[in-house]
Scaffold this motif. Structure first.
Motif, PDB file in Angstrom:
ATOM      1  N   UNK A  88      33.903  34.198  46.870  1.00 30.07           N
ATOM      2  CA  UNK A  88      33.442  35.482  47.416  1.00 30.07           C
ATOM      3  C   UNK A  88      32.831  36.372  46.343  1.00 30.07           C
ATOM      4  N   UNK A  89      33.157  36.094  45.085  1.00 32.04           N
ATOM      5  CA  UNK A  89      32.724  36.918  43.948  1.00 32.04           C
ATOM      6  C   UNK A  89      31.313  36.522  43.524  1.00 32.04           C
ATOM      7  N   UNK A  90      30.313  37.105  44.156  1.00 29.54           N
ATOM      8  CA  UNK A  90      28.930  36.665  43.971  1.00 29.54           C
ATOM      9  C   UNK A  90      28.412  36.871  42.555  1.00 29.54           C
ATOM     10  N   UNK A  91      28.846  37.921  41.859  1.00 28.37           N
ATOM     11  CA  UNK A  91      28.355  38.146  40.497  1.00 28.37           C
ATOM     12  C   UNK A  91      29.275  37.568  39.420  1.00 28.37           C
ATOM     13  N   UNK A  92      30.300  36.841  39.850  1.00 32.10           N
ATOM     14  CA  UNK A  92      31.165  36.058  38.952  1.00 32.10           C
ATOM     15  C   UNK A  92      31.863  36.893  37.881  1.00 32.10           C
ATOM     16  N   UNK A  93      32.256  38.142  38.231  1.00 39.46           N
ATOM     17  CA  UNK A  93      32.958  38.978  37.257  1.00 39.46           C
ATOM     18  C   UNK A  93      34.451  39.058  37.535  1.00 39.46           C
ATOM     19  N   UNK A  94      34.918  38.281  38.532  1.00 43.78           N
ATOM     20  CA  UNK A  94      36.332  38.252  38.930  1.00 43.78           C
ATOM     21  C   UNK A  94      36.833  39.618  39.374  1.00 43.78           C
ATOM     22  N   UNK A  95      35.901  40.434  39.880  1.00 43.63           N
ATOM     23  CA  UNK A  95      36.234  41.725  40.475  1.00 43.63           C
ATOM     24  C   UNK A  95      35.534  41.812  41.821  1.00 43.63           C
ATOM     25  N   UNK A  96      36.269  42.103  42.872  1.00 36.86           N
ATOM     26  CA  UNK A  96      35.702  42.134  44.212  1.00 36.86           C
ATOM     27  C   UNK A  96      35.337  43.547  44.630  1.00 36.86           C
ATOM     28  N   UNK A  97      34.081  43.725  45.020  1.00 32.40           N
ATOM     29  CA  UNK A  97      33.693  44.946  45.711  1.00 32.40           C
ATOM     30  C   UNK A  97      34.256  44.861  47.131  1.00 32.40           C
ATOM     31  N   UNK A  98      34.083  45.927  47.904  1.00 31.77           N
ATOM     32  CA  UNK A  98      34.606  45.900  49.276  1.00 31.77           C
ATOM     33  C   UNK A  98      33.935  44.797  50.089  1.00 31.77           C
ATOM     34  N   UNK A  99      32.637  44.587  49.897  1.00 32.26           N
ATOM     35  CA  UNK A  99      31.925  43.538  50.612  1.00 32.26           C
ATOM     36  C   UNK A  99      32.427  42.157  50.193  1.00 32.26           C
ATOM     37  N   UNK A 100      32.630  41.964  48.907  1.00 33.98           N
ATOM     38  CA  UNK A 100      33.144  40.677  48.419  1.00 33.98           C
ATOM     39  C   UNK A 100      34.576  40.444  48.894  1.00 33.98           C
ATOM     40  N   UNK A 101      35.366  41.508  48.950  1.00 37.79           N
ATOM     41  CA  UNK A 101      36.739  41.381  49.439  1.00 37.79           C
ATOM     42  C   UNK A 101      36.744  41.016  50.922  1.00 37.79           C
ATOM     43  N   UNK A 102      35.783  41.555  51.671  1.00 39.14           N
ATOM     44  CA  UNK A 102      35.659  41.195  53.086  1.00 39.14           C
ATOM     45  C   UNK A 102      35.374  39.709  53.232  1.00 39.14           C
ATOM     46  N   UNK A 103      34.505  39.172  52.370  1.00 46.85           N
ATOM     47  CA  UNK A 103      34.207  37.736  52.407  1.00 46.85           C
ATOM     48  C   UNK A 103      35.428  36.917  52.033  1.00 46.85           C
TER      49      UNK A 103
ATOM     50  N   UNK B 129      44.491  50.418  40.912  1.00 42.76           N
ATOM     51  CA  UNK B 129      44.106  51.494  40.003  1.00 42.76           C
ATOM     52  C   UNK B 129      43.069  52.437  40.606  1.00 42.76           C
ATOM     53  N   UNK B 130      42.686  52.201  41.866  1.00 42.58           N
ATOM     54  CA  UNK B 130      41.796  53.116  42.566  1.00 42.58           C
ATOM     55  C   UNK B 130      40.395  53.219  42.009  1.00 42.58           C
ATOM     56  N   UNK B 131      39.890  52.145  41.371  1.00 42.22           N
ATOM     57  CA  UNK B 131      38.559  52.208  40.769  1.00 42.22           C
ATOM     58  C   UNK B 131      37.465  51.663  41.685  1.00 42.22           C
ATOM     59  N   UNK B 132      37.825  51.344  42.936  1.00 44.51           N
ATOM     60  CA  UNK B 132      36.827  50.837  43.866  1.00 44.51           C
ATOM     61  C   UNK B 132      36.533  49.363  43.718  1.00 44.51           C
ATOM     62  N   UNK B 133      37.344  48.668  42.918  1.00 39.79           N
ATOM     63  CA  UNK B 133      37.210  47.230  42.732  1.00 39.79           C
ATOM     64  C   UNK B 133      38.594  46.595  42.756  1.00 39.79           C
ATOM     65  N   UNK B 134      38.665  45.362  43.189  1.00 41.06           N
ATOM     66  CA  UNK B 134      39.920  44.618  43.142  1.00 41.06           C
ATOM     67  C   UNK B 134      39.729  43.410  42.235  1.00 41.06           C
ATOM     68  N   UNK B 135      40.410  43.400  41.120  1.00 38.64           N
ATOM     69  CA  UNK B 135      40.329  42.247  40.225  1.00 38.64           C
ATOM     70  C   UNK B 135      41.229  41.141  40.759  1.00 38.64           C
ATOM     71  N   UNK B 136      40.973  39.926  40.299  1.00 36.45           N
ATOM     72  CA  UNK B 136      41.829  38.821  40.701  1.00 36.45           C
ATOM     73  C   UNK B 136      43.268  39.076  40.261  1.00 36.45           C
ATOM     74  N   UNK B 137      43.443  39.659  39.073  1.00 31.01           N
ATOM     75  CA  UNK B 137      44.791  39.946  38.564  1.00 31.01           C
ATOM     76  C   UNK B 137      45.505  40.952  39.456  1.00 31.01           C
ATOM     77  N   UNK B 138      44.783  41.957  39.929  1.00 32.08           N
ATOM     78  CA  UNK B 138      45.385  42.941  40.831  1.00 32.08           C
ATOM     79  C   UNK B 138      45.863  42.263  42.108  1.00 32.08           C
ATOM     80  N   UNK B 139      44.980  41.461  42.681  1.00 31.23           N
ATOM     81  CA  UNK B 139      45.345  40.790  43.935  1.00 31.23           C
ATOM     82  C   UNK B 139      46.506  39.823  43.713  1.00 31.23           C
TER      83      UNK B 139
END
Length: 314
Positions: free
Chosen positions: A162-177, A118-128
């Motif tokens: 990798x999801x440090x803030x436990x919101x099930x959405x990955x920032x680019x840094x979290x996705x890298x991890x 959805x191009x919002x700058x985050x990747x949710x677990x559902x998206x992945x």
């Protein structure tokens, strides 16, 4: 993104690998800073690639000395993280580690764009999950479906790690991890867990000698095992199994696959600062770095000098 062809290719590779007496190395070593020999008496090629990364080092070789100095001076501002006008060993080490991970950052950028549906700058677990497993979960083969479910469960556990803030959405840094866990300290336990799951065939949560050897060698069709297998048996008994109970636990497995390697980046940072530190205060100013520009970066002048040296040899 369709995963099935990749999965099937991987499965075939595993079958092939286990049918041959080839050694599988699960140890995660730091990659070398450069493939060049580190001999400052000959040239500074190693230092250039360590400081800039291989591709960026090549780009500097096309510049005049003046252009190299100008671009190097601009880089100093990025290396000086606290903006106090000095580059410390810690800042130089962090910079070198960044340049060596640039390939990973670029790869993460590419994958992030394809996964962020959805191009919002985050990747949710559902998206992945939908992008990776959406098609494969509709397979008719029950065994294949079980395999995909296990892979998905493993990915979900890694995603949560990798999801440090436990919101099930990955920032680019979290996705890298998530896709490169070996590069992040907080992901090391997950690497150990995944490795043990791969090797532990009897499900007791430990790795015994037979499982350890079986992961890297299949003796089927071989009269005698290779010498390296005998050496690995000795390694397991004498070093891997630290408490001598015949098995490796998580702590012992971590020491095996994630050894505390020599910090090449820190050693190179200390070397660069020592060589360029004109006033010997163990830190560098912009002026000190630019004055010693040929140590840090290449230019047409250094290439020309090397060409003259090679010409003199004939």
């Amino acid at each position: 993104m369709e995963l099935r062809p990749l999965v099937m290719c991987f499965a075939l590779c595993v079958v092939y690998a286990t049918s041959k007496p080839t050694k599988q190395d699960r140890v995660h070593h730091d990659l070398p800073l450069s493939s060049r020999e580190h001999d400052d008496g000959e040239n500074f090629d190693y230092d250039h690639e360590a400081f800039l990364g291989q591709e960026e080092a090549k780009s500097f070789e096309q510049l005049t000395p003046e252009e190299s100095k100008e671009r190097l001076g601009m880089l100093v501002g990025r290396i000086d993280d606290d903006k106090d006008g000095f580059v410390t060993t810690e800042e130089m080490t962090a910079w070198i580690k960044y340049t060596q991970r640039r390939w990973m950052i670029e790869e993460v950028d590419r994958q992030f764009k394809t996964q962020d549906l959805d191009g919002d700058g985050l990747i949710t677990w559902e998206e992945y999950k939908n992008a990776t497993y959406g098609y494969t979960m509709e397979e008719d083969d029950p065994e294949e479906e079980i395999g995909y479910k296990r892979m998905m469960e493993r990915d979900e556990r890694r995603f949560k790690g990798a999801d440090l803030n436990l919101d099930m959405m990955a920032t680019k840094e979290e996705f890298a991890a998530f896709i490169h866990p070996e590069e992040f300290e907080h992901m090391k336990d997950i690497i150990v867990t995944e490795t043990m799951e791969d090797i532990d065939k009897n499900g007791d949560g430990l790795i015994d000698l037979n499982e350890y050897i079986g992961d890297m060698y299949n003796q089927e069709g071989e009269d005698e095992e290779p010498e390296w297998v005998t050496t690995e048996r000795q390694q397991f008994t004498e070093f891997r199994d630290q408490n001598k109970d015949g098995k490796m636990d998580k702590h012992e497995t971590r020491d095996w696959i994630l050894p505390k390697d020599y910090d090449h980046a820190e050693a190179e940072a200390k070397h660069l600062i020592y060589e360029a530190d004109k006033d010997e205060d163990k830190r560098l100013t912009k002026e000190e770095i630019v004055e010693k520009y040929d140590l840090f970066v290449g230019s047409q002048a250094t290439d020309f000098g090397e060409a003259l040296s090679r010409h003199d040899e004939f």
